[in-house]
Enzyme design. Structure first.
Site, PDB file in Angstrom:
ATOM      1  N   CYS A 176       0.854  -1.183   0.000  1.00 20.75           N
ATOM      2  CA  CYS A 176       0.000   0.000   0.000  1.00 20.75           C
ATOM      3  C   CYS A 176       0.889   1.232   0.000  1.00 20.75           C
ATOM      4  O   CYS A 176       2.033   1.169  -0.447  1.00 20.75           O
ATOM      5  CB  CYS A 176      -0.997  -0.022   1.163  1.00 20.75           C
ATOM      6  SG  CYS A 176      -0.287   0.194   2.801  1.00 20.75           S
ATOM      7  N   THR A 177       0.397   2.341   0.489  1.00 25.63           N
ATOM      8  CA  THR A 177       1.156   3.592   0.427  1.00 25.63           C
ATOM      9  C   THR A 177       2.199   3.677   1.533  1.00 25.63           C
ATOM     10  O   THR A 177       3.395   3.633   1.276  1.00 25.63           O
ATOM     11  CB  THR A 177       0.201   4.812   0.506  1.00 25.63           C
ATOM     12  OG1 THR A 177      -0.806   4.681  -0.506  1.00 25.63           O
ATOM     13  CG2 THR A 177       0.973   6.110   0.295  1.00 25.63           C
ATOM     14  N   GLY A 178       1.757   3.780   2.785  1.00 22.57           N
ATOM     15  CA  GLY A 178       2.674   4.005   3.894  1.00 22.57           C
ATOM     16  C   GLY A 178       2.959   2.789   4.742  1.00 22.57           C
ATOM     17  O   GLY A 178       3.720   2.856   5.699  1.00 22.57           O
ATOM     18  N   ASN A 179       2.308   1.659   4.412  1.00 21.52           N
ATOM     19  CA  ASN A 179       2.477   0.413   5.148  1.00 21.52           C
ATOM     20  C   ASN A 179       2.088   0.565   6.624  1.00 21.52           C
ATOM     21  O   ASN A 179       2.725  -0.007   7.505  1.00 21.52           O
ATOM     22  CB  ASN A 179       3.908  -0.117   4.988  1.00 21.52           C
ATOM     23  CG  ASN A 179       4.096  -1.559   5.432  1.00 21.52           C
ATOM     24  OD1 ASN A 179       5.114  -1.890   6.009  1.00 21.52           O
ATOM     25  ND2 ASN A 179       3.144  -2.414   5.170  1.00 21.52           N
ATOM     26  N   THR A 180       1.016   1.333   6.866  1.00 16.65           N
ATOM     27  CA  THR A 180       0.517   1.475   8.239  1.00 16.65           C
ATOM     28  C   THR A 180      -0.979   1.164   8.365  1.00 16.65           C
ATOM     29  O   THR A 180      -1.476   1.083   9.493  1.00 16.65           O
ATOM     30  CB  THR A 180       0.755   2.905   8.788  1.00 16.65           C
ATOM     31  OG1 THR A 180       0.091   3.846   7.952  1.00 16.65           O
ATOM     32  CG2 THR A 180       2.242   3.216   8.886  1.00 16.65           C
ATOM     33  N   CYS A 181      -1.682   0.976   7.255  1.00 13.25           N
ATOM     34  CA  CYS A 181      -3.129   0.714   7.331  1.00 13.25           C
ATOM     35  C   CYS A 181      -3.517  -0.571   6.592  1.00 13.25           C
ATOM     36  O   CYS A 181      -3.652  -1.627   7.199  1.00 13.25           O
ATOM     37  CB  CYS A 181      -3.934   1.888   6.761  1.00 13.25           C
ATOM     38  SG  CYS A 181      -3.682   3.466   7.586  1.00 13.25           S
ATOM     39  N   ARG A 182      -3.702  -0.463   5.281  1.00 11.27           N
ATOM     40  CA  ARG A 182      -4.244  -1.582   4.516  1.00 11.27           C
ATOM     41  C   ARG A 182      -3.324  -2.787   4.431  1.00 11.27           C
ATOM     42  O   ARG A 182      -3.749  -3.918   4.709  1.00 11.27           O
ATOM     43  CB  ARG A 182      -4.633  -1.124   3.101  1.00 11.27           C
ATOM     44  CG  ARG A 182      -5.835  -0.215   3.095  1.00 11.27           C
ATOM     45  CD  ARG A 182      -6.066   0.382   1.737  1.00 11.27           C
ATOM     46  NE  ARG A 182      -5.049   1.418   1.488  1.00 11.27           N
ATOM     47  CZ  ARG A 182      -5.018   2.191   0.406  1.00 11.27           C
ATOM     48  NH1 ARG A 182      -5.902   2.018  -0.542  1.00 11.27           N
ATOM     49  NH2 ARG A 182      -4.098   3.119   0.272  1.00 11.27           N
ATOM     50  N   ASP A 203      -9.310   3.212   1.073  1.00 17.79           N
ATOM     51  CA  ASP A 203      -8.254   3.718   1.947  1.00 17.79           C
ATOM     52  C   ASP A 203      -8.879   4.318   3.200  1.00 17.79           C
ATOM     53  O   ASP A 203      -9.556   5.334   3.137  1.00 17.79           O
ATOM     54  CB  ASP A 203      -7.437   4.777   1.220  1.00 17.79           C
ATOM     55  CG  ASP A 203      -6.208   5.228   1.997  1.00 17.79           C
ATOM     56  OD1 ASP A 203      -6.005   4.741   3.127  1.00 17.79           O
ATOM     57  OD2 ASP A 203      -5.467   6.067   1.469  1.00 17.79           O
TER      58      ASP A 203
END
Length: 147
Positions: free
Chosen positions: A8-14, A118
């Site tokens: 994903c984008t920041g590797n903190t959620c999805r 997201d």
């Protein structure tokens, strides 16, 4: 051995939620990692992501990782959360094209919207909805990987 990399984008959620969901299935022969196209090394999962995982009795000790050539070469299958992530990844690592898909592209034959929603900056409810979306897609993913 099947080695799955969620991106994903920041590797903190999805992607950390996807990683935890698949890891918690405990399927022999499947290893799982996650990374972010714009991740900073060593960040914890977001507060709401951690809470949703905890609510679903899925342990995680997540620490974010940027997408690297080593992670790409480790993976046998790479699943991005959006078409945008896939584009960034393939442009940066063209050799990974044949093993890179959006998660929805891989598991749904005719799904028009190929992006996992997201939840970043959203409420706990939004994180739960994204978690449920990931759970459904990952259930389908397991079936496809086991074929």
């Amino acid at each position: 051995m099947i080695r799955v990399l969620f991106v994903c984008t920041g590797n903190t959620c999805r992607s950390p939620m996807a990683e935890a969901i698949l890891k918690n299935k405990g399927i022999p022969g499947i290893e799982v990692k996650s990374a972010g196209v714009y991740a900073t090394e060593g960040m914890e999962a977001s507060m709401h992501a951690k809470q949703v995982l905890e609510d679903n009795e899925m342990g995680q000790g997540h620490s974010s990782s940027p997408l690297t050539a080593d992670a790409i070469s480790w993976a046998t299958h790479i699943f991005t959360m959006t078409e945008g992530h896939k584009s960034i990844l393939v442009n940066s690592f063209p050799a990974a094209m044949d093993k890179t898909f959006t998660l929805k592209e891989f598991v749904y034959d005719d799904k028009y919207d190929r992006d996992i929603s997201d939840p970043y900056g959203g409420s706990q409810k939004i994180y739960r909805e994204t978690f449920e979306e990931l759970q459904e897609a990952i259930s389908r993913l397991i079936n496809k990987l086991e074929e």
